[in-house]
Design a protein around this motif. Structure first.
Motif, PDB file in Angstrom:
ATOM      1  N   LYS A 167       0.837  -1.206   0.000  1.00 38.83           N
ATOM      2  CA  LYS A 167       0.000   0.000   0.000  1.00 38.83           C
ATOM      3  C   LYS A 167       0.870   1.253   0.000  1.00 38.83           C
ATOM      4  O   LYS A 167       1.841   1.364   0.743  1.00 38.83           O
ATOM      5  CB  LYS A 167      -0.929   0.004   1.225  1.00 38.83           C
ATOM      6  CG  LYS A 167      -1.834   1.204   1.300  1.00 38.83           C
ATOM      7  CD  LYS A 167      -2.806   1.243   0.159  1.00 38.83           C
ATOM      8  CE  LYS A 167      -3.738   2.442   0.274  1.00 38.83           C
ATOM      9  NZ  LYS A 167      -4.438   2.698  -0.958  1.00 38.83           N
ATOM     10  N   ARG A 168       0.507   2.197  -0.835  1.00 42.35           N
ATOM     11  CA  ARG A 168       1.195   3.482  -0.920  1.00 42.35           C
ATOM     12  C   ARG A 168       0.179   4.586  -0.657  1.00 42.35           C
ATOM     13  O   ARG A 168      -0.973   4.496  -1.074  1.00 42.35           O
ATOM     14  CB  ARG A 168       1.823   3.687  -2.298  1.00 42.35           C
ATOM     15  CG  ARG A 168       2.847   2.646  -2.670  1.00 42.35           C
ATOM     16  CD  ARG A 168       4.069   2.694  -1.762  1.00 42.35           C
ATOM     17  NE  ARG A 168       5.017   1.647  -2.059  1.00 42.35           N
ATOM     18  CZ  ARG A 168       5.210   0.569  -1.320  1.00 42.35           C
ATOM     19  NH1 ARG A 168       4.501   0.379  -0.230  1.00 42.35           N
ATOM     20  NH2 ARG A 168       6.104  -0.336  -1.648  1.00 42.35           N
ATOM     21  N   PHE A 169       0.626   5.631   0.008  1.00 38.74           N
ATOM     22  CA  PHE A 169      -0.236   6.760   0.343  1.00 38.74           C
ATOM     23  C   PHE A 169       0.310   8.033  -0.272  1.00 38.74           C
ATOM     24  O   PHE A 169       1.523   8.182  -0.452  1.00 38.74           O
ATOM     25  CB  PHE A 169      -0.322   6.945   1.864  1.00 38.74           C
ATOM     26  CG  PHE A 169      -0.912   5.772   2.578  1.00 38.74           C
ATOM     27  CD1 PHE A 169      -2.280   5.555   2.580  1.00 38.74           C
ATOM     28  CD2 PHE A 169      -0.101   4.873   3.251  1.00 38.74           C
ATOM     29  CE1 PHE A 169      -2.831   4.470   3.231  1.00 38.74           C
ATOM     30  CE2 PHE A 169      -0.641   3.790   3.908  1.00 38.74           C
ATOM     31  CZ  PHE A 169      -2.003   3.574   3.901  1.00 38.74           C
ATOM     32  N   SER A 170      -0.593   8.953  -0.521  1.00 37.97           N
ATOM     33  CA  SER A 170      -0.199  10.281  -0.995  1.00 37.97           C
ATOM     34  C   SER A 170       0.424  11.054   0.158  1.00 37.97           C
ATOM     35  O   SER A 170       0.140  10.798   1.324  1.00 37.97           O
ATOM     36  CB  SER A 170      -1.429  11.052  -1.484  1.00 37.97           C
ATOM     37  OG  SER A 170      -2.076  10.359  -2.504  1.00 37.97           O
ATOM     38  N   ARG A 171       1.235  12.013  -0.197  1.00 40.16           N
ATOM     39  CA  ARG A 171       1.797  12.919   0.809  1.00 40.16           C
ATOM     40  C   ARG A 171       0.759  13.980   1.155  1.00 40.16           C
ATOM     41  O   ARG A 171      -0.050  14.369   0.314  1.00 40.16           O
ATOM     42  CB  ARG A 171       3.045  13.616   0.271  1.00 40.16           C
ATOM     43  CG  ARG A 171       4.153  12.684  -0.126  1.00 40.16           C
ATOM     44  CD  ARG A 171       5.125  12.522   0.992  1.00 40.16           C
ATOM     45  NE  ARG A 171       6.085  11.484   0.667  1.00 40.16           N
ATOM     46  CZ  ARG A 171       7.378  11.651   0.744  1.00 40.16           C
ATOM     47  NH1 ARG A 171       7.867  12.804   1.100  1.00 40.16           N
ATOM     48  NH2 ARG A 171       8.183  10.650   0.468  1.00 40.16           N
ATOM     49  N   TYR A 186      -7.913   3.733   5.006  1.00 36.06           N
ATOM     50  CA  TYR A 186      -7.321   2.397   4.854  1.00 36.06           C
ATOM     51  C   TYR A 186      -7.318   1.653   6.183  1.00 36.06           C
ATOM     52  O   TYR A 186      -7.573   0.442   6.222  1.00 36.06           O
ATOM     53  CB  TYR A 186      -5.910   2.506   4.272  1.00 36.06           C
ATOM     54  CG  TYR A 186      -5.396   1.207   3.725  1.00 36.06           C
ATOM     55  CD1 TYR A 186      -5.986   0.624   2.611  1.00 36.06           C
ATOM     56  CD2 TYR A 186      -4.325   0.556   4.308  1.00 36.06           C
ATOM     57  CE1 TYR A 186      -5.525  -0.577   2.093  1.00 36.06           C
ATOM     58  CE2 TYR A 186      -3.849  -0.643   3.805  1.00 36.06           C
ATOM     59  CZ  TYR A 186      -4.458  -1.207   2.693  1.00 36.06           C
ATOM     60  OH  TYR A 186      -3.996  -2.404   2.193  1.00 36.06           O
ATOM     61  N   LEU A 187      -7.055   2.359   7.268  1.00 40.87           N
ATOM     62  CA  LEU A 187      -7.091   1.718   8.584  1.00 40.87           C
ATOM     63  C   LEU A 187      -8.491   1.198   8.905  1.00 40.87           C
ATOM     64  O   LEU A 187      -8.628   0.152   9.560  1.00 40.87           O
ATOM     65  CB  LEU A 187      -6.617   2.684   9.669  1.00 40.87           C
ATOM     66  CG  LEU A 187      -5.129   3.035   9.644  1.00 40.87           C
ATOM     67  CD1 LEU A 187      -4.822   4.084  10.704  1.00 40.87           C
ATOM     68  CD2 LEU A 187      -4.255   1.805   9.830  1.00 40.87           C
ATOM     69  N   ASP A 188      -9.514   1.889   8.456  1.00 40.53           N
ATOM     70  CA  ASP A 188     -10.890   1.401   8.647  1.00 40.53           C
ATOM     71  C   ASP A 188     -11.079   0.054   7.949  1.00 40.53           C
ATOM     72  O   ASP A 188     -11.703  -0.856   8.501  1.00 40.53           O
ATOM     73  CB  ASP A 188     -11.911   2.407   8.113  1.00 40.53           C
ATOM     74  CG  ASP A 188     -12.028   3.657   8.965  1.00 40.53           C
ATOM     75  OD1 ASP A 188     -11.578   3.647  10.136  1.00 40.53           O
ATOM     76  OD2 ASP A 188     -12.567   4.660   8.462  1.00 40.53           O
ATOM     77  N   LEU A 189     -10.536  -0.103   6.756  1.00 38.19           N
ATOM     78  CA  LEU A 189     -10.619  -1.372   6.031  1.00 38.19           C
ATOM     79  C   LEU A 189      -9.885  -2.479   6.783  1.00 38.19           C
ATOM     80  O   LEU A 189     -10.371  -3.605   6.882  1.00 38.19           O
ATOM     81  CB  LEU A 189     -10.030  -1.234   4.623  1.00 38.19           C
ATOM     82  CG  LEU A 189     -10.739  -0.318   3.647  1.00 38.19           C
ATOM     83  CD1 LEU A 189      -9.931  -0.202   2.357  1.00 38.19           C
ATOM     84  CD2 LEU A 189     -12.131  -0.846   3.347  1.00 38.19           C
ATOM     85  N   ILE A 190      -8.708  -2.137   7.299  1.00 38.33           N
ATOM     86  CA  ILE A 190      -7.919  -3.112   8.059  1.00 38.33           C
ATOM     87  C   ILE A 190      -8.665  -3.518   9.323  1.00 38.33           C
ATOM     88  O   ILE A 190      -8.737  -4.704   9.662  1.00 38.33           O
ATOM     89  CB  ILE A 190      -6.529  -2.541   8.395  1.00 38.33           C
ATOM     90  CG1 ILE A 190      -5.691  -2.398   7.126  1.00 38.33           C
ATOM     91  CG2 ILE A 190      -5.817  -3.421   9.425  1.00 38.33           C
ATOM     92  CD1 ILE A 190      -4.404  -1.634   7.306  1.00 38.33           C
ATOM     93  N   GLU A 191      -9.221  -2.539  10.018  1.00 36.50           N
ATOM     94  CA  GLU A 191      -9.971  -2.829  11.236  1.00 36.50           C
ATOM     95  C   GLU A 191     -11.127  -3.785  10.938  1.00 36.50           C
ATOM     96  O   GLU A 191     -11.341  -4.772  11.660  1.00 36.50           O
ATOM     97  CB  GLU A 191     -10.503  -1.534  11.846  1.00 36.50           C
ATOM     98  CG  GLU A 191     -11.265  -1.736  13.126  1.00 36.50           C
ATOM     99  CD  GLU A 191     -11.802  -0.443  13.716  1.00 36.50           C
ATOM    100  OE1 GLU A 191     -12.541  -0.544  14.708  1.00 36.50           O
ATOM    101  OE2 GLU A 191     -11.500   0.655  13.202  1.00 36.50           O
ATOM    102  N   ASP A 192     -11.872  -3.522   9.884  1.00 33.12           N
ATOM    103  CA  ASP A 192     -12.986  -4.388   9.494  1.00 33.12           C
ATOM    104  C   ASP A 192     -12.494  -5.800   9.176  1.00 33.12           C
ATOM    105  O   ASP A 192     -13.125  -6.787   9.561  1.00 33.12           O
ATOM    106  CB  ASP A 192     -13.729  -3.814   8.293  1.00 33.12           C
ATOM    107  CG  ASP A 192     -14.496  -2.539   8.616  1.00 33.12           C
ATOM    108  OD1 ASP A 192     -14.705  -2.229   9.811  1.00 33.12           O
ATOM    109  OD2 ASP A 192     -14.884  -1.837   7.655  1.00 33.12           O
ATOM    110  N   GLU A 193     -11.388  -5.898   8.460  1.00 34.37           N
ATOM    111  CA  GLU A 193     -10.835  -7.207   8.092  1.00 34.37           C
ATOM    112  C   GLU A 193     -10.436  -7.999   9.339  1.00 34.37           C
ATOM    113  O   GLU A 193     -10.758  -9.182   9.457  1.00 34.37           O
ATOM    114  CB  GLU A 193      -9.631  -7.036   7.163  1.00 34.37           C
ATOM    115  CG  GLU A 193      -8.949  -8.322   6.782  1.00 34.37           C
ATOM    116  CD  GLU A 193      -9.799  -9.236   5.900  1.00 34.37           C
ATOM    117  OE1 GLU A 193      -9.526 -10.444   5.877  1.00 34.37           O
ATOM    118  OE2 GLU A 193     -10.722  -8.739   5.229  1.00 34.37           O
TER     119      GLU A 193
END
Length: 87
Positions: free
Chosen positions: A11-15, A72-79
């Motif tokens: 995963k890559r994020f924008s600055r 993205y952390l919300d997706l991880i938390e759900d997973e």
């Protein structure tokens, strides 16, 4: 299942934009490495830990876009929550 360890590692994020706060890149990348290990069955990061994580921030110089990381952390938390329920 939803997210894989490789997807999290890659995963890559924008600055953060100039004048906006951004999360510490080192802290985010380190935490995502722990999450990826958990998804591989080699770690113990929980959905609650993802929910409660707090990263250092900086204004104007570097840092990942906070909204993008939080989404993205919300997706991880759900997973992780779904995996805990099933197994």
């Amino acid at each position: 299942m939803g997210l894989t360890a490789d997807e999290v590692r890659d995963k890559r994020f924008s600055r953060a934009r100039l004048g906006r706060r951004g999360y510490s890149e080192v802290e985010v990348i380190g935490f995502l490495a722990e999450v990826a290990n958990t998804l591989d069955g080699q770690g113990e990061v929980s959905a609650a830990q993802v929910h409660n994580i707090a990263f250092s921030t900086s204004l104007g110089v570097g840092g990942f876009d906070e909204e993008e990381v939080d989404t993205y952390l919300d997706l991880i938390e759900d997973e992780l929550a779904a995996r805990a329920e099933t197994g």
